[in-house]
Motif scaffolding. Sequence first.
Motif, mmCIF file in Angstrom:
data_model
loop_
_atom_site.group_PDB
_atom_site.id
_atom_site.type_symbol
_atom_site.label_atom_id
_atom_site.label_comp_id
_atom_site.label_asym_id
_atom_site.label_seq_id
_atom_site.Cartn_x
_atom_site.Cartn_y
_atom_site.Cartn_z
ATOM 1 N N UNK A 210 0.876 -1.174 0.000
ATOM 2 C CA UNK A 210 0.000 0.000 0.000
ATOM 3 C C UNK A 210 0.915 1.225 0.000
ATOM 4 N N UNK A 211 0.783 2.122 -0.971
ATOM 5 C CA UNK A 211 1.749 3.221 -1.086
ATOM 6 C C UNK A 211 1.654 4.270 0.012
ATOM 7 N N UNK A 212 0.565 4.240 0.811
ATOM 8 C CA UNK A 212 0.389 5.330 1.769
ATOM 9 C C UNK A 212 -0.043 4.845 3.154
ATOM 10 N N UNK A 213 0.273 3.576 3.480
ATOM 11 C CA UNK A 213 -0.111 3.051 4.790
ATOM 12 C C UNK A 213 0.808 1.903 5.171
ATOM 13 N N UNK A 214 1.575 2.077 6.236
ATOM 14 C CA UNK A 214 2.532 1.054 6.644
ATOM 15 C C UNK A 214 1.859 -0.204 7.167
ATOM 16 N N UNK A 215 0.626 -0.079 7.711
ATOM 17 C CA UNK A 215 -0.045 -1.222 8.334
ATOM 18 C C UNK A 215 -1.012 -1.921 7.386
ATOM 19 N N UNK A 216 -1.053 -1.485 6.127
ATOM 20 C CA UNK A 216 -2.002 -2.055 5.166
ATOM 21 C C UNK A 216 -1.272 -2.560 3.931
ATOM 22 N N UNK B 274 -8.976 -6.674 -9.548
ATOM 23 C CA UNK B 274 -9.519 -6.037 -8.355
ATOM 24 C C UNK B 274 -8.428 -5.969 -7.285
ATOM 25 N N UNK B 275 -8.517 -4.934 -6.461
ATOM 26 C CA UNK B 275 -7.632 -4.839 -5.309
ATOM 27 C C UNK B 275 -8.461 -4.536 -4.066
ATOM 28 N N UNK B 276 -8.211 -5.274 -3.012
ATOM 29 C CA UNK B 276 -8.886 -5.064 -1.735
ATOM 30 C C UNK B 276 -7.835 -4.753 -0.682
ATOM 31 N N UNK B 277 -8.095 -3.753 0.133
ATOM 32 C CA UNK B 277 -7.169 -3.392 1.197
ATOM 33 C C UNK B 277 -7.278 -4.408 2.330
ATOM 34 N N UNK B 278 -6.125 -4.909 2.786
ATOM 35 C CA UNK B 278 -6.078 -5.892 3.877
ATOM 36 C C UNK B 278 -5.011 -5.470 4.874
ATOM 37 N N UNK C 259 -7.193 5.159 2.644
ATOM 38 C CA UNK C 259 -5.890 5.822 2.566
ATOM 39 C C UNK C 259 -5.474 6.047 1.122
ATOM 40 N N UNK C 260 -6.452 6.472 0.313
ATOM 41 C CA UNK C 260 -6.170 6.852 -1.061
ATOM 42 C C UNK C 260 -6.242 5.745 -2.085
ATOM 43 N N UNK C 261 -6.344 4.494 -1.654
ATOM 44 C CA UNK C 261 -6.382 3.372 -2.588
ATOM 45 C C UNK C 261 -7.796 2.805 -2.695
#
Length: 355
Positions: free
Chosen positions: A16-22, A30-34, A82-84
Amino acid sequence: MSALRVTAERLTILDHPDADALELAQVGLYRAVVAKGAYRTGEFAVYIPEQSVLPDALIGELGLTGRLAGSRRNRVRAVRLRGELSQGIVCRPGALDGVDLERAAADDTDFADLLEIVKWVPPVPVSMSGDVDAAPDLLPWIDIENLKRYPDVFAPGDLVTVTEKLHGTACCLTYHASSGRVQVTSKGLGARQLALREADGNLYWRAVRGHGLPAVAAALADRLGADRIGIFGEVYGKGVQDLGYGTDAGAGLPGFAAFDVCADLGGRLRWYDPADLLDGELPLVPRLFHGPFDLATVLALAAGTETVSGRDLHIREGVVVRTADGKYSPRIGGRAVAKVVGDAYLTRKGGTEYE
Protein backbone atom coordinates in the motif's frame (compact mmCIF):
# COMPACT_ATOMS: atom_id res chain seq x y z
CA MET A 1 -25.09 -5.98 -12.64
CA SER A 2 -22.98 -9.08 -12.97
CA ALA A 3 -23.89 -12.38 -11.30
CA LEU A 4 -22.95 -12.76 -7.63
CA ARG A 5 -20.34 -15.43 -6.94
CA VAL A 6 -18.24 -15.80 -3.79
CA THR A 7 -15.17 -17.83 -4.69
CA ALA A 8 -11.73 -18.84 -3.51
CA GLU A 9 -8.98 -16.97 -5.34
CA ARG A 10 -5.20 -16.96 -5.55
CA LEU A 11 -3.85 -13.70 -4.15
CA THR A 12 -1.13 -11.35 -5.24
CA ILE A 13 -0.06 -9.07 -2.38
CA LEU A 14 1.14 -5.55 -3.16
CA ASP A 15 2.42 -2.73 -1.00
CA HIS A 16 0.00 0.00 0.00
CA PRO A 17 1.75 3.22 -1.09
CA ASP A 18 0.39 5.33 1.77
CA ALA A 19 -0.11 3.05 4.79
CA ASP A 20 2.53 1.05 6.64
CA ALA A 21 -0.05 -1.22 8.33
CA LEU A 22 -2.00 -2.06 5.17
CA GLU A 23 -1.43 -3.99 1.95
CA LEU A 24 -3.37 -4.62 -1.25
CA ALA A 25 -4.64 -8.11 -2.06
CA GLN A 26 -5.16 -8.41 -5.81
CA VAL A 27 -7.75 -10.77 -7.31
CA GLY A 28 -7.78 -10.57 -11.08
CA LEU A 29 -7.50 -6.80 -11.48
CA TYR A 30 -9.52 -6.04 -8.36
CA ARG A 31 -7.63 -4.84 -5.31
CA ALA A 32 -8.89 -5.06 -1.74
CA VAL A 33 -7.17 -3.39 1.20
CA VAL A 34 -6.08 -5.89 3.88
CA ALA A 35 -4.05 -5.79 7.09
CA LYS A 36 -0.32 -6.06 6.48
CA GLY A 37 0.97 -9.59 6.92
CA ALA A 38 -2.47 -11.22 6.85
CA TYR A 39 -1.81 -12.88 3.48
CA ARG A 40 1.09 -13.75 1.23
CA THR A 41 1.33 -13.90 -2.54
CA GLY A 42 0.27 -17.31 -3.80
CA GLU A 43 -2.04 -18.05 -0.89
CA PHE A 44 -5.75 -18.60 -1.38
CA ALA A 45 -8.60 -16.74 0.29
CA VAL A 46 -12.27 -16.05 -0.28
CA TYR A 47 -13.22 -13.00 -2.33
CA ILE A 48 -16.58 -11.35 -1.60
CA PRO A 49 -17.43 -8.92 -4.43
CA GLU A 50 -19.14 -5.55 -4.40
CA GLN A 51 -22.96 -5.50 -4.14
CA SER A 52 -22.88 -8.46 -1.74
CA VAL A 53 -25.17 -8.34 1.30
CA LEU A 54 -23.61 -10.10 4.30
CA PRO A 55 -25.34 -11.72 7.29
CA ASP A 56 -24.81 -10.04 10.67
CA ALA A 57 -22.77 -12.94 12.05
CA LEU A 58 -20.25 -12.78 9.23
CA ILE A 59 -20.03 -8.99 9.48
CA GLY A 60 -19.18 -9.33 13.17
CA GLU A 61 -16.66 -12.11 12.55
CA LEU A 62 -14.83 -9.96 9.99
CA GLY A 63 -14.79 -6.93 12.28
CA LEU A 64 -16.89 -4.85 9.89
CA THR A 65 -19.79 -3.90 12.15
CA GLY A 66 -20.97 -0.41 11.18
CA ARG A 67 -18.37 -0.13 8.39
CA LEU A 68 -20.31 -1.39 5.37
CA ALA A 69 -22.80 0.47 3.15
CA GLY A 70 -26.59 0.65 3.14
CA SER A 71 -29.14 1.53 5.79
CA ARG A 72 -28.35 -1.71 7.63
CA ARG A 73 -24.59 -1.38 7.12
CA ASN A 74 -24.46 -4.83 5.53
CA ARG A 75 -23.64 -4.16 1.87
CA VAL A 76 -20.19 -4.31 0.25
CA ARG A 77 -19.30 -1.39 -1.98
CA ALA A 78 -16.11 0.16 -3.32
CA VAL A 79 -14.36 2.56 -0.96
CA ARG A 80 -11.09 4.43 -0.84
CA LEU A 81 -8.87 3.54 2.12
CA ARG A 82 -5.89 5.82 2.57
CA GLY A 83 -6.17 6.85 -1.06
CA GLU A 84 -6.38 3.37 -2.59
CA LEU A 85 -9.56 1.94 -4.14
CA SER A 86 -10.71 -1.18 -2.29
CA GLN A 87 -13.21 -3.33 -4.20
CA GLY A 88 -14.69 -6.26 -2.33
CA ILE A 89 -13.52 -8.17 0.75
CA VAL A 90 -10.72 -10.75 0.99
CA CYS A 91 -11.14 -13.06 3.98
CA ARG A 92 -11.08 -16.60 5.34
CA PRO A 93 -14.44 -17.10 7.12
CA GLY A 94 -14.59 -19.53 10.01
CA ALA A 95 -17.38 -21.43 8.27
CA LEU A 96 -14.78 -22.59 5.75
CA ASP A 97 -12.23 -23.86 8.27
CA GLY A 98 -10.85 -27.13 6.92
CA VAL A 99 -11.87 -26.35 3.33
CA ASP A 100 -9.07 -26.70 0.79
CA LEU A 101 -9.34 -23.26 -0.80
CA GLU A 102 -6.82 -24.09 -3.51
CA ARG A 103 -8.97 -27.03 -4.62
CA ALA A 104 -12.10 -24.86 -4.31
CA ALA A 105 -10.49 -22.29 -6.59
CA ALA A 106 -9.64 -24.97 -9.15
CA ASP A 107 -13.23 -26.26 -8.98
CA ASP A 108 -14.65 -22.71 -9.16
CA THR A 109 -16.77 -23.43 -6.07
CA ASP A 110 -19.34 -20.78 -5.17
CA PHE A 111 -19.65 -20.23 -1.40
CA ALA A 112 -22.44 -17.62 -1.51
CA ASP A 113 -25.16 -19.95 -0.23
CA LEU A 114 -23.01 -21.52 2.47
CA LEU A 115 -22.00 -18.08 3.79
CA GLU A 116 -25.57 -16.75 3.42
CA ILE A 117 -24.40 -13.96 1.13
CA VAL A 118 -26.93 -12.58 -1.36
CA LYS A 119 -26.85 -10.03 -4.15
CA TRP A 120 -28.10 -6.55 -3.34
CA VAL A 121 -31.20 -5.65 -5.35
CA PRO A 122 -32.25 -1.99 -5.01
CA PRO A 123 -35.93 -1.06 -4.70
CA VAL A 124 -37.46 -0.13 -8.06
CA PRO A 125 -39.30 3.20 -8.50
CA VAL A 126 -42.98 3.06 -9.47
CA SER A 127 -42.30 4.45 -12.96
CA MET A 128 -39.97 1.51 -13.65
CA SER A 129 -42.31 -1.18 -12.35
CA GLY A 130 -45.79 -2.31 -13.38
CA ASP A 131 -48.06 -5.27 -13.96
CA VAL A 132 -46.33 -8.22 -15.57
CA ASP A 133 -47.19 -11.37 -17.51
CA ALA A 134 -45.30 -14.63 -17.88
CA ALA A 135 -43.16 -14.45 -21.01
CA PRO A 136 -41.17 -17.63 -21.64
CA ASP A 137 -40.42 -16.62 -25.24
CA LEU A 138 -38.56 -13.39 -24.44
CA LEU A 139 -35.08 -12.76 -25.75
CA PRO A 140 -33.55 -11.73 -22.41
CA TRP A 141 -30.43 -9.68 -21.85
CA ILE A 142 -27.46 -11.22 -20.07
CA ASP A 143 -25.38 -10.37 -17.04
CA ILE A 144 -22.05 -8.85 -18.04
CA GLU A 145 -19.06 -9.80 -15.93
CA ASN A 146 -16.41 -7.32 -14.90
CA LEU A 147 -13.13 -7.40 -16.79
CA LYS A 148 -11.29 -6.79 -13.51
CA ARG A 149 -12.61 -10.12 -12.21
CA TYR A 150 -11.94 -11.96 -15.49
CA PRO A 151 -9.01 -10.16 -17.17
CA ASP A 152 -8.33 -13.09 -19.51
CA VAL A 153 -11.67 -12.90 -21.37
CA PHE A 154 -9.84 -11.15 -24.22
CA ALA A 155 -6.43 -11.93 -25.65
CA PRO A 156 -4.07 -9.12 -26.63
CA GLY A 157 -4.81 -8.18 -30.21
CA ASP A 158 -8.41 -9.48 -30.29
CA LEU A 159 -10.48 -7.15 -32.47
CA VAL A 160 -12.86 -5.46 -30.04
CA THR A 161 -15.34 -2.62 -29.85
CA VAL A 162 -15.45 -0.46 -26.72
CA THR A 163 -18.64 1.49 -26.05
CA GLU A 164 -19.58 3.84 -23.26
CA LYS A 165 -21.59 2.23 -20.45
CA LEU A 166 -24.57 4.45 -19.66
CA HIS A 167 -26.07 4.80 -16.21
CA GLY A 168 -29.72 4.10 -16.90
CA THR A 169 -31.85 0.99 -16.90
CA ALA A 170 -31.73 -1.76 -19.51
CA CYS A 171 -34.80 -1.95 -21.74
CA CYS A 172 -35.30 -5.24 -23.57
CA LEU A 173 -37.71 -5.50 -26.51
CA THR A 174 -38.66 -8.75 -28.23
CA TYR A 175 -40.49 -8.58 -31.56
CA HIS A 176 -42.25 -11.71 -32.90
CA ALA A 177 -42.33 -11.67 -36.70
CA SER A 178 -45.15 -14.20 -37.12
CA SER A 179 -47.67 -12.21 -35.07
CA GLY A 180 -46.21 -8.71 -34.84
CA ARG A 181 -46.38 -9.04 -31.05
CA VAL A 182 -44.08 -6.78 -29.04
CA GLN A 183 -42.88 -7.63 -25.53
CA VAL A 184 -41.05 -5.14 -23.33
CA THR A 185 -39.19 -5.83 -20.12
CA SER A 186 -36.28 -4.77 -17.95
CA LYS A 187 -33.13 -6.79 -17.39
CA GLY A 188 -34.25 -7.87 -13.93
CA LEU A 189 -37.77 -8.86 -15.00
CA GLY A 190 -36.54 -10.45 -18.20
CA ALA A 191 -34.24 -12.74 -16.24
CA ARG A 192 -37.41 -14.04 -14.53
CA GLN A 193 -39.20 -14.40 -17.91
CA LEU A 194 -41.66 -11.63 -17.15
CA ALA A 195 -42.85 -8.92 -19.54
CA LEU A 196 -44.37 -5.57 -18.59
CA ARG A 197 -47.94 -4.92 -19.64
CA GLU A 198 -48.23 -1.89 -21.87
CA ALA A 199 -49.03 1.21 -19.80
CA ASP A 200 -48.85 4.94 -20.52
CA GLY A 201 -46.91 5.76 -17.37
CA ASN A 202 -44.35 2.99 -17.58
CA LEU A 203 -40.83 4.24 -18.27
CA TYR A 204 -39.86 1.39 -20.63
CA TRP A 205 -43.02 1.56 -22.72
CA ARG A 206 -42.69 5.34 -22.97
CA ALA A 207 -39.17 4.92 -24.35
CA VAL A 208 -40.18 2.10 -26.72
CA ARG A 209 -43.09 4.07 -28.16
CA GLY A 210 -41.32 7.42 -28.24
CA HIS A 211 -38.29 6.12 -30.12
CA GLY A 212 -40.28 3.91 -32.50
CA LEU A 213 -38.67 0.61 -31.58
CA PRO A 214 -41.50 -1.70 -32.78
CA ALA A 215 -41.29 -0.41 -36.36
CA VAL A 216 -37.51 -0.65 -36.37
CA ALA A 217 -37.66 -4.23 -35.04
CA ALA A 218 -40.26 -5.23 -37.64
CA ALA A 219 -38.15 -3.88 -40.49
CA LEU A 220 -35.10 -5.64 -39.08
CA ALA A 221 -36.93 -8.97 -38.83
CA ASP A 222 -37.94 -8.69 -42.47
CA ARG A 223 -34.42 -7.71 -43.53
CA LEU A 224 -32.74 -10.60 -41.68
CA GLY A 225 -35.49 -13.19 -42.14
CA ALA A 226 -35.68 -13.57 -38.36
CA ASP A 227 -38.41 -15.20 -36.29
CA ARG A 228 -37.70 -12.90 -33.37
CA ILE A 229 -35.72 -9.70 -32.95
CA GLY A 230 -34.33 -8.44 -29.67
CA ILE A 231 -33.31 -4.79 -29.33
CA PHE A 232 -31.50 -3.99 -26.11
CA GLY A 233 -30.80 -0.46 -25.00
CA GLU A 234 -30.33 1.84 -22.07
CA VAL A 235 -33.17 4.12 -20.99
CA TYR A 236 -31.75 7.13 -19.20
CA GLY A 237 -32.43 10.63 -17.95
CA LYS A 238 -33.25 12.57 -14.82
CA GLY A 239 -35.60 10.50 -12.71
CA VAL A 240 -34.11 7.19 -13.90
CA GLN A 241 -30.74 7.23 -12.11
CA ASP A 242 -28.56 9.86 -10.46
CA LEU A 243 -26.71 10.56 -13.74
CA GLY A 244 -29.13 12.15 -16.20
CA TYR A 245 -27.04 13.14 -19.26
CA GLY A 246 -29.05 16.36 -19.63
CA THR A 247 -32.32 14.54 -20.36
CA ASP A 248 -35.42 14.80 -18.15
CA ALA A 249 -37.13 11.40 -18.40
CA GLY A 250 -39.97 12.50 -16.17
CA ALA A 251 -40.99 15.69 -17.96
CA GLY A 252 -40.33 14.52 -21.53
CA LEU A 253 -39.20 11.64 -23.68
CA PRO A 254 -36.77 9.35 -21.86
CA GLY A 255 -33.37 8.99 -23.47
CA PHE A 256 -32.64 5.72 -25.24
CA ALA A 257 -29.44 4.27 -26.68
CA ALA A 258 -29.23 0.80 -28.24
CA PHE A 259 -26.29 -1.37 -27.22
CA ASP A 260 -27.09 -4.81 -28.68
CA VAL A 261 -29.27 -6.66 -31.20
CA CYS A 262 -30.21 -10.34 -31.23
CA ALA A 263 -31.90 -12.25 -34.06
CA ASP A 264 -33.57 -15.65 -33.78
CA LEU A 265 -32.76 -17.29 -37.09
CA GLY A 266 -34.70 -20.54 -37.11
CA GLY A 267 -33.85 -21.31 -33.50
CA ARG A 268 -30.25 -20.12 -33.70
CA LEU A 269 -29.50 -16.87 -31.89
CA ARG A 270 -27.10 -14.47 -33.53
CA TRP A 271 -25.86 -11.26 -31.92
CA TYR A 272 -25.11 -8.13 -33.92
CA ASP A 273 -23.35 -4.85 -33.31
CA PRO A 274 -26.17 -2.26 -33.44
CA ALA A 275 -23.84 0.10 -35.31
CA ASP A 276 -24.00 -2.33 -38.24
CA LEU A 277 -27.82 -2.47 -38.34
CA LEU A 278 -29.36 0.50 -36.54
CA ASP A 279 -27.13 3.46 -37.32
CA GLY A 280 -29.50 6.23 -38.39
CA GLU A 281 -32.50 4.22 -37.18
CA LEU A 282 -32.09 4.53 -33.40
CA PRO A 283 -29.76 6.37 -31.02
CA LEU A 284 -26.76 4.19 -30.17
CA VAL A 285 -24.41 4.03 -27.21
CA PRO A 286 -21.24 6.03 -28.02
CA ARG A 287 -18.45 4.01 -29.61
CA LEU A 288 -15.15 4.97 -28.01
CA PHE A 289 -12.71 2.54 -29.64
CA HIS A 290 -12.57 -0.15 -32.31
CA GLY A 291 -9.36 -2.07 -32.79
CA PRO A 292 -6.95 -4.57 -31.19
CA PHE A 293 -7.64 -5.25 -27.51
CA ASP A 294 -5.24 -3.51 -25.15
CA LEU A 295 -5.98 -3.63 -21.42
CA ALA A 296 -4.39 -0.26 -20.62
CA THR A 297 -6.48 1.42 -23.31
CA VAL A 298 -9.71 -0.09 -21.99
CA LEU A 299 -8.97 0.88 -18.38
CA ALA A 300 -8.18 4.43 -19.42
CA LEU A 301 -11.42 4.71 -21.41
CA ALA A 302 -13.46 3.67 -18.35
CA ALA A 303 -12.52 6.95 -16.67
CA GLY A 304 -13.30 10.53 -17.63
CA THR A 305 -16.58 12.22 -18.46
CA GLU A 306 -19.67 11.09 -20.33
CA THR A 307 -20.03 11.75 -24.08
CA VAL A 308 -23.80 11.22 -24.44
CA SER A 309 -24.90 14.80 -23.81
CA GLY A 310 -22.03 16.36 -25.76
CA ARG A 311 -21.51 18.71 -22.82
CA ASP A 312 -19.36 16.67 -20.39
CA LEU A 313 -22.03 17.03 -17.71
CA HIS A 314 -20.74 14.42 -15.29
CA ILE A 315 -18.54 11.38 -14.83
CA ARG A 316 -18.59 8.39 -17.13
CA GLU A 317 -19.96 5.16 -15.64
CA GLY A 318 -17.49 2.99 -17.51
CA VAL A 319 -17.20 0.96 -20.70
CA VAL A 320 -18.36 -2.31 -22.25
CA VAL A 321 -15.97 -4.38 -24.39
CA ARG A 322 -17.12 -6.86 -27.05
CA THR A 323 -15.27 -8.85 -29.65
CA ALA A 324 -16.15 -7.80 -33.17
CA ASP A 325 -16.93 -11.39 -34.19
CA GLY A 326 -19.00 -12.27 -31.09
CA LYS A 327 -16.72 -15.19 -30.24
CA TYR A 328 -17.40 -17.59 -27.34
CA SER A 329 -15.35 -17.23 -24.16
CA PRO A 330 -14.81 -20.44 -22.19
CA ARG A 331 -13.65 -18.30 -19.25
CA ILE A 332 -17.13 -16.88 -18.65
CA GLY A 333 -19.14 -19.53 -20.51
CA GLY A 334 -20.74 -17.24 -23.06
CA ARG A 335 -20.12 -14.37 -25.43
CA ALA A 336 -16.83 -12.58 -25.00
CA VAL A 337 -18.21 -9.39 -23.48
CA ALA A 338 -17.14 -7.62 -20.30
CA LYS A 339 -17.44 -4.29 -18.55
CA VAL A 340 -15.14 -1.96 -16.64
CA VAL A 341 -16.67 0.50 -14.19
CA GLY A 342 -14.81 3.74 -13.50
CA ASP A 343 -13.28 4.35 -10.08
CA ALA A 344 -14.89 7.80 -9.74
CA TYR A 345 -18.31 6.33 -10.52
CA LEU A 346 -17.90 3.61 -7.91
CA THR A 347 -17.02 6.05 -5.14
CA ARG A 348 -19.47 8.85 -5.96
CA LYS A 349 -21.89 9.97 -3.26
CA GLY A 350 -25.66 9.50 -3.47
CA GLY A 351 -25.59 7.10 -6.39
CA THR A 352 -28.55 4.96 -7.50
CA GLU A 353 -28.38 1.48 -9.02
CA TYR A 354 -31.91 0.55 -10.13
CA GLU A 355 -32.36 -2.36 -12.54
